[in-house]
Design a protein around this motif. Sequence first.
Motif, PDB file in Angstrom:
ATOM      1  N   SER A   1      14.777   6.409 131.049  1.00 21.16           N
ATOM      2  CA  SER A   1      15.512   7.320 131.919  1.00 21.16           C
ATOM      3  C   SER A   1      16.996   7.009 131.889  1.00 21.16           C
ATOM      4  O   SER A   1      17.427   5.929 131.441  1.00 21.16           O
ATOM      5  CB  SER A   1      14.998   7.195 133.358  1.00 21.16           C
ATOM      6  N   ILE A   2      17.801   7.935 132.391  1.00 19.70           N
ATOM      7  CA  ILE A   2      19.249   7.728 132.448  1.00 19.70           C
ATOM      8  C   ILE A   2      19.578   6.535 133.344  1.00 19.70           C
ATOM      9  O   ILE A   2      20.561   5.812 133.112  1.00 19.70           O
ATOM     10  CB  ILE A   2      19.963   9.016 132.948  1.00 19.70           C
ATOM     11  N   GLU A   3      18.736   6.284 134.368  1.00 20.87           N
ATOM     12  CA  GLU A   3      18.957   5.136 135.255  1.00 20.87           C
ATOM     13  C   GLU A   3      18.765   3.821 134.509  1.00 20.87           C
ATOM     14  O   GLU A   3      19.539   2.870 134.697  1.00 20.87           O
ATOM     15  CB  GLU A   3      18.006   5.203 136.450  1.00 20.87           C
ATOM     16  N   ILE A   4      17.757   3.755 133.662  1.00 22.22           N
ATOM     17  CA  ILE A   4      17.542   2.545 132.851  1.00 22.22           C
ATOM     18  C   ILE A   4      18.677   2.367 131.851  1.00 22.22           C
ATOM     19  O   ILE A   4      19.224   1.271 131.681  1.00 22.22           O
ATOM     20  CB  ILE A   4      16.188   2.605 132.119  1.00 22.22           C
ATOM     21  N   LEU A   5      19.047   3.443 131.193  1.00 25.87           N
ATOM     22  CA  LEU A   5      20.111   3.366 130.188  1.00 25.87           C
ATOM     23  C   LEU A   5      21.426   2.895 130.792  1.00 25.87           C
ATOM     24  O   LEU A   5      22.225   2.226 130.122  1.00 25.87           O
ATOM     25  CB  LEU A   5      20.313   4.732 129.523  1.00 25.87           C
ATOM     26  N   GLY A   6      21.641   3.222 132.061  1.00 26.16           N
ATOM     27  CA  GLY A   6      22.905   2.877 132.704  1.00 26.16           C
ATOM     28  C   GLY A   6      23.005   1.440 133.176  1.00 26.16           C
ATOM     29  O   GLY A   6      24.047   1.027 133.704  1.00 26.16           O
ATOM     30  N   LEU A   7      21.950   0.645 132.980  1.00 26.40           N
ATOM     31  CA  LEU A   7      21.947  -0.734 133.475  1.00 26.40           C
ATOM     32  C   LEU A   7      22.661  -1.725 132.557  1.00 26.40           C
ATOM     33  O   LEU A   7      22.918  -2.860 132.964  1.00 26.40           O
ATOM     34  CB  LEU A   7      20.502  -1.214 133.670  1.00 26.40           C
ATOM     35  N   PHE A   8      22.987  -1.309 131.347  1.00 30.72           N
ATOM     36  CA  PHE A   8      23.439  -2.269 130.346  1.00 30.72           C
ATOM     37  C   PHE A   8      24.886  -1.999 129.937  1.00 30.72           C
ATOM     38  O   PHE A   8      25.179  -0.983 129.272  1.00 30.72           O
ATOM     39  CB  PHE A   8      22.512  -2.211 129.127  1.00 30.72           C
ATOM     40  N   PRO A   9      25.813  -2.894 130.299  1.00 28.11           N
ATOM     41  CA  PRO A   9      27.243  -2.696 130.016  1.00 28.11           C
ATOM     42  C   PRO A   9      27.539  -2.493 128.527  1.00 28.11           C
ATOM     43  O   PRO A   9      28.466  -1.766 128.167  1.00 28.11           O
ATOM     44  CB  PRO A   9      27.889  -3.983 130.535  1.00 28.11           C
ATOM     45  N   GLN A  10      26.747  -3.132 127.664  1.00 25.24           N
ATOM     46  CA  GLN A  10      26.984  -3.010 126.229  1.00 25.24           C
ATOM     47  C   GLN A  10      25.975  -2.102 125.541  1.00 25.24           C
ATOM     48  O   GLN A  10      25.873  -2.098 124.315  1.00 25.24           O
ATOM     49  CB  GLN A  10      27.012  -4.394 125.576  1.00 25.24           C
ATOM     50  N   GLY A  11      25.274  -1.321 126.333  1.00 26.47           N
ATOM     51  CA  GLY A  11      24.468  -0.242 125.780  1.00 26.47           C
ATOM     52  C   GLY A  11      23.025  -0.593 125.472  1.00 26.47           C
ATOM     53  O   GLY A  11      22.593  -1.748 125.536  1.00 26.47           O
ATOM     54  N   VAL A  12      22.262   0.460 125.141  1.00 27.71           N
ATOM     55  CA  VAL A  12      20.889   0.354 124.660  1.00 27.71           C
ATOM     56  C   VAL A  12      20.882   0.836 123.218  1.00 27.71           C
ATOM     57  O   VAL A  12      21.360   1.931 122.910  1.00 27.71           O
ATOM     58  CB  VAL A  12      19.925   1.204 125.516  1.00 27.71           C
ATOM     59  N   TRP A  13      20.319   0.030 122.323  1.00 28.32           N
ATOM     60  CA  TRP A  13      20.368   0.301 120.891  1.00 28.32           C
ATOM     61  C   TRP A  13      18.948   0.357 120.332  1.00 28.32           C
ATOM     62  O   TRP A  13      18.149  -0.542 120.556  1.00 28.32           O
ATOM     63  CB  TRP A  13      21.187  -0.768 120.172  1.00 28.32           C
TER      64      TRP A  13
ATOM     65  N   GLU B   1      12.136  10.504  98.774  1.00 32.24           N
ATOM     66  CA  GLU B   1      12.326   9.394  97.843  1.00 32.24           C
ATOM     67  C   GLU B   1      12.805   8.147  98.575  1.00 32.24           C
ATOM     68  O   GLU B   1      12.468   7.018  98.200  1.00 32.24           O
ATOM     69  CB  GLU B   1      13.338   9.773  96.764  1.00 32.24           C
ATOM     70  N   TYR B   2      13.585   8.356  99.640  1.00 31.89           N
ATOM     71  CA  TYR B   2      14.140   7.236 100.399  1.00 31.89           C
ATOM     72  C   TYR B   2      13.847   7.407 101.897  1.00 31.89           C
ATOM     73  O   TYR B   2      13.729   8.519 102.402  1.00 31.89           O
ATOM     74  CB  TYR B   2      15.656   7.142 100.212  1.00 31.89           C
ATOM     75  N   THR B   3      13.753   6.285 102.561  1.00 28.43           N
ATOM     76  CA  THR B   3      13.748   6.253 104.018  1.00 28.43           C
ATOM     77  C   THR B   3      14.518   5.002 104.432  1.00 28.43           C
ATOM     78  O   THR B   3      15.224   4.419 103.622  1.00 28.43           O
ATOM     79  CB  THR B   3      12.319   6.270 104.601  1.00 28.43           C
ATOM     80  N   GLY B   4      14.399   4.575 105.685  1.00 31.16           N
ATOM     81  CA  GLY B   4      15.146   3.396 106.089  1.00 31.16           C
ATOM     82  C   GLY B   4      15.098   3.183 107.580  1.00 31.16           C
ATOM     83  O   GLY B   4      14.220   3.700 108.284  1.00 31.16           O
ATOM     84  N   VAL B   5      16.061   2.405 108.065  1.00 29.31           N
ATOM     85  CA  VAL B   5      16.185   2.095 109.484  1.00 29.31           C
ATOM     86  C   VAL B   5      17.586   2.470 109.944  1.00 29.31           C
ATOM     87  O   VAL B   5      18.573   2.098 109.295  1.00 29.31           O
ATOM     88  CB  VAL B   5      15.932   0.606 109.762  1.00 29.31           C
ATOM     89  N   THR B   6      17.654   3.202 111.036  1.00 29.13           N
ATOM     90  CA  THR B   6      18.936   3.566 111.650  1.00 29.13           C
ATOM     91  C   THR B   6      19.059   2.871 113.001  1.00 29.13           C
ATOM     92  O   THR B   6      18.138   2.920 113.814  1.00 29.13           O
ATOM     93  CB  THR B   6      19.025   5.090 111.867  1.00 29.13           C
ATOM     94  N   VAL B   7      20.185   2.212 113.215  1.00 32.85           N
ATOM     95  CA  VAL B   7      20.484   1.654 114.528  1.00 32.85           C
ATOM     96  C   VAL B   7      21.387   2.634 115.247  1.00 32.85           C
ATOM     97  O   VAL B   7      22.503   2.918 114.794  1.00 32.85           O
ATOM     98  CB  VAL B   7      21.177   0.281 114.435  1.00 32.85           C
ATOM     99  N   MET B   8      20.895   3.192 116.334  1.00 31.13           N
ATOM    100  CA  MET B   8      21.670   4.182 117.073  1.00 31.13           C
ATOM    101  C   MET B   8      21.782   3.784 118.535  1.00 31.13           C
ATOM    102  O   MET B   8      20.947   3.047 119.065  1.00 31.13           O
ATOM    103  CB  MET B   8      21.027   5.566 116.974  1.00 31.13           C
ATOM    104  N   LYS B   9      22.817   4.271 119.184  1.00 30.00           N
ATOM    105  CA  LYS B   9      22.982   4.039 120.610  1.00 30.00           C
ATOM    106  C   LYS B   9      22.157   5.071 121.359  1.00 30.00           C
ATOM    107  O   LYS B   9      22.337   6.281 121.187  1.00 30.00           O
ATOM    108  CB  LYS B   9      24.461   4.138 121.012  1.00 30.00           C
TER     109      LYS B   9
END
Length: 313
Positions: free
Chosen positions: A90-102, A127-135
């Motif tokens: 939730s937006i409340e959980i996401l807002g708990l972390f000063p340096q974000g949720v990744w 042909e390709y896939t991978g891992v994306t780190v997103m905020k």
Amino acid sequence: MKIIYAGSPEYAVPALDRIVQSGREVAAVITQPDKPTGRKKVLTPTPVKAYAIAHGIPVIDLPKIRAHVPEVAAIGADLMITCAYGQILSIEILGLFPQGVWNLHASLLPKLRGASPIQSAILEGYEYTGVTVMKTEEALDSGDILLVKRIKIGDETCGELSQKLSLLSADAAIEALEYIESGDTQMLLQNEAKATYCRKVSKEDAKLDFSLSAVEVTRRIKAYSPDPGAYCSLNGSSLNILNADLCPADADANADGSAPRPGEVVRADRKGILVACGSGCISLTSLQPAGGKVMKAADFVNGRKIKAGDVLE
């Protein structure tokens, strides 16, 4: 920096382990509640919870984490990393972390947002896939991108590809933390026009349709192996197909030269089990009969007496 790690399946363990082994402080792990498993329905913790307990890391495993904001806030973490956690934040959980949720997402975003990116990459023939780190933000897998790590898919099943991506996620987690700690977080906006989505896979999705082309049938077998397992029926009994290969173009004819119908066994011997599709033919290599163990195709031929002319439905 205090970190909360949120994840559940075995796929998410390597990234947690790499963070712990790097000496960073994992203040808590958030995971799914214990679930009954096996014939006796024994309550079993997720692999991530089992790892956390073994390493003395506090665990939060509530059915709906969004309903327990105060408990998460009390930890006082600076940052959260998520990997196959299994709940929407939730937006409340996401807002708990000063340096974000990744989030460590197993696709090349914006392609394959959603619950089944690994299976879907195989199904689509990428042909390709991978891992994306997103905020992480409220919308599904739409946050800005910090980094991407790419690999070639090859001929793997979903299980095999998942193992590779799991280890790649561990590399990505450490690299992302280094960027965040240094303040060097140059972000890339996702191109919404190129976004695609994938839903959670069900057992019904894995029912094989041999009227499709050999390429499509092979992709489905590999995409759903080992779970939920592509399946069909043989002589009224269920049969899981865990792996298969494409056959040469000239292998889809019966011994008398006639064209087989979709699902018909063209050959069944020590060399394998060849099955006709809507176009082309596949060679089954790994099978599991109902109530039985996984076996090689040749062993299935010897023990079950499957023969040319039988039809898989």
